[in-house]
Design a protein around this motif. Structure first.
Motif, PDB file in Angstrom:
ATOM      1  N   TYR A  39       0.867  -1.189   0.000  1.00 13.53           N
ATOM      2  CA  TYR A  39       0.000   0.000   0.000  1.00 13.53           C
ATOM      3  C   TYR A  39       0.900   1.235   0.000  1.00 13.53           C
ATOM      4  O   TYR A  39       1.859   1.305   0.781  1.00 13.53           O
ATOM      5  CB  TYR A  39      -0.914   0.011   1.210  1.00 13.53           C
ATOM      6  CG  TYR A  39      -1.639   1.330   1.433  1.00 13.53           C
ATOM      7  CD1 TYR A  39      -2.828   1.597   0.774  1.00 13.53           C
ATOM      8  CD2 TYR A  39      -1.112   2.300   2.296  1.00 13.53           C
ATOM      9  CE1 TYR A  39      -3.496   2.802   0.967  1.00 13.53           C
ATOM     10  CE2 TYR A  39      -1.775   3.503   2.501  1.00 13.53           C
ATOM     11  CZ  TYR A  39      -2.956   3.747   1.829  1.00 13.53           C
ATOM     12  OH  TYR A  39      -3.606   4.945   2.022  1.00 13.53           O
ATOM     13  N   LYS A  41       0.928   5.721  -0.354  1.00 15.87           N
ATOM     14  CA  LYS A  41       0.164   6.963  -0.317  1.00 15.87           C
ATOM     15  C   LYS A  41       1.091   8.107  -0.656  1.00 15.87           C
ATOM     16  O   LYS A  41       2.176   8.239  -0.073  1.00 15.87           O
ATOM     17  CB  LYS A  41      -0.451   7.183   1.063  1.00 15.87           C
ATOM     18  CG  LYS A  41      -1.393   8.383   1.141  1.00 15.87           C
ATOM     19  CD  LYS A  41      -2.055   8.475   2.515  1.00 15.87           C
ATOM     20  CE  LYS A  41      -3.140   9.540   2.542  1.00 15.87           C
ATOM     21  NZ  LYS A  41      -2.621  10.899   2.269  1.00 15.87           N
ATOM     22  N   GLU A  46      -3.707   7.146  -3.523  1.00 13.82           N
ATOM     23  CA  GLU A  46      -3.520   5.911  -2.775  1.00 13.82           C
ATOM     24  C   GLU A  46      -3.549   4.717  -3.728  1.00 13.82           C
ATOM     25  O   GLU A  46      -4.383   4.653  -4.633  1.00 13.82           O
ATOM     26  CB  GLU A  46      -4.617   5.756  -1.725  1.00 13.82           C
ATOM     27  CG  GLU A  46      -4.641   6.875  -0.701  1.00 13.82           C
ATOM     28  CD  GLU A  46      -5.732   6.674   0.330  1.00 13.82           C
ATOM     29  OE1 GLU A  46      -5.649   5.700   1.101  1.00 13.82           O
ATOM     30  OE2 GLU A  46      -6.695   7.485   0.335  1.00 13.82           O
ATOM     31  N   THR A  58      -5.573   2.097  -7.943  1.00  7.46           N
ATOM     32  CA  THR A  58      -5.096   3.410  -7.546  1.00  7.46           C
ATOM     33  C   THR A  58      -6.236   4.401  -7.640  1.00  7.46           C
ATOM     34  O   THR A  58      -6.992   4.400  -8.619  1.00  7.46           O
ATOM     35  CB  THR A  58      -3.934   3.866  -8.449  1.00  7.46           C
ATOM     36  OG1 THR A  58      -2.877   2.910  -8.393  1.00  7.46           O
ATOM     37  CG2 THR A  58      -3.395   5.216  -8.015  1.00  7.46           C
TER      38      THR A  58
END
Length: 231
Positions: A39, A41, A46, A58
């Motif tokens: 994951y 950010k 994200e 995404t």
């Protein structure tokens, strides 16, 4: 381990488990037995990946992107464009989402493709060998690339032709270039009538160079190697 710019502590043991903050321009990298889960950010963007890079989603900043590689993928940029693929790299298609710049495109690789976007249109057959395109500024033909290429500007002031390696020429304002059996024999001239540089050669026996600035000759020589030199 460390502490982020906003004071958050983090720890990670690659590639098993952990979080890493403020690295390579990203706010957060979170992984679990990488590449099984990842994951990231970055600002409002994200992304979540499983078996990276094959499966990912995404979201954020007007962007939506899905990838189930190589079976299917899709990207939507709000107000800009939409792209998708099926069984990459064999089928690609997309279209513009901007009403001021309408367009659409597809490619059935490598057999046939068509691209049309505002004032430009392009066709390709057996990419990248055969293609032809037109726009509001020029016309181009490759048939087949790189052995035969031709380009002509709409105003007729610029032109180039290449039948590689036998012959090529380029003509434009303040520019002339020609070659025969490249790189054996070439001629080039850059500049206007009063300030220019002129070069030519026929390898390995002859080459010459001439430079003129504001009508004044700065350099002029010829070489007939290894027999004669004229300056």
């Amino acid at each position: 381990q460390g502490r982020s710019r906003d004071g958050q502590d983090y720890k990670a043991l690659l590639p098993f488990w952990g979080d890493i903050r403020d690295v390579m321009g990203y706010d957060l990298f979170r992984f679990r037995f990488f590449p099984f889960y990842l994951y990231t950010k970055k600002n409002n963007l994200e992304s979540t990946s499983y078996l990276w890079p094959f499966i990912s989603e995404t979201h954020g900043d007007g962007l939506e992107k899905y990838r189930y590689f190589p079976f299917y993928g899709k990207l939507v940029k709000k107000g800009n464009h939409e792209n998708s693929f099926i069984m990459w790299p064999f089928w690609h298609e997309g279209h513009s989402l901007d009403p001021k710049r309408p367009g659409e495109w597809f490619l059935a690789w490598p057999f046939y493709g068509h691209y049309k976007y505002k004032d430009a249109e392009k066709y390709t057959v057996m990419w990248p060998f055969i293609s032809w395109s037109t726009s509001d500024t020029e016309t181009k033909i490759n048939a087949p690339w790189p052995f035969y290429t031709k380009r002509l500007s709409k105003d007729g002031k610029e032109e180039s032709l290449s039948i590689w390696p036998f012959y090529s020429r380029t003509r434009a304002p303040d520019k002339i270039y020609k070659s025969v059996l490249w790189p054996i024999a070439t001629y080039s001239r850059l500049g206007d009538d009063k300030t220019y540089t002129e070069n030519s050669w026929c390898l390995p026996l002859y080459w010459s160079s001439k430079k003129v600035s504001k009508g004044e000759e700065l350099e002029d020589y010829q070489r007939f190697w290894p027999f004669l030199s004229i300056d």
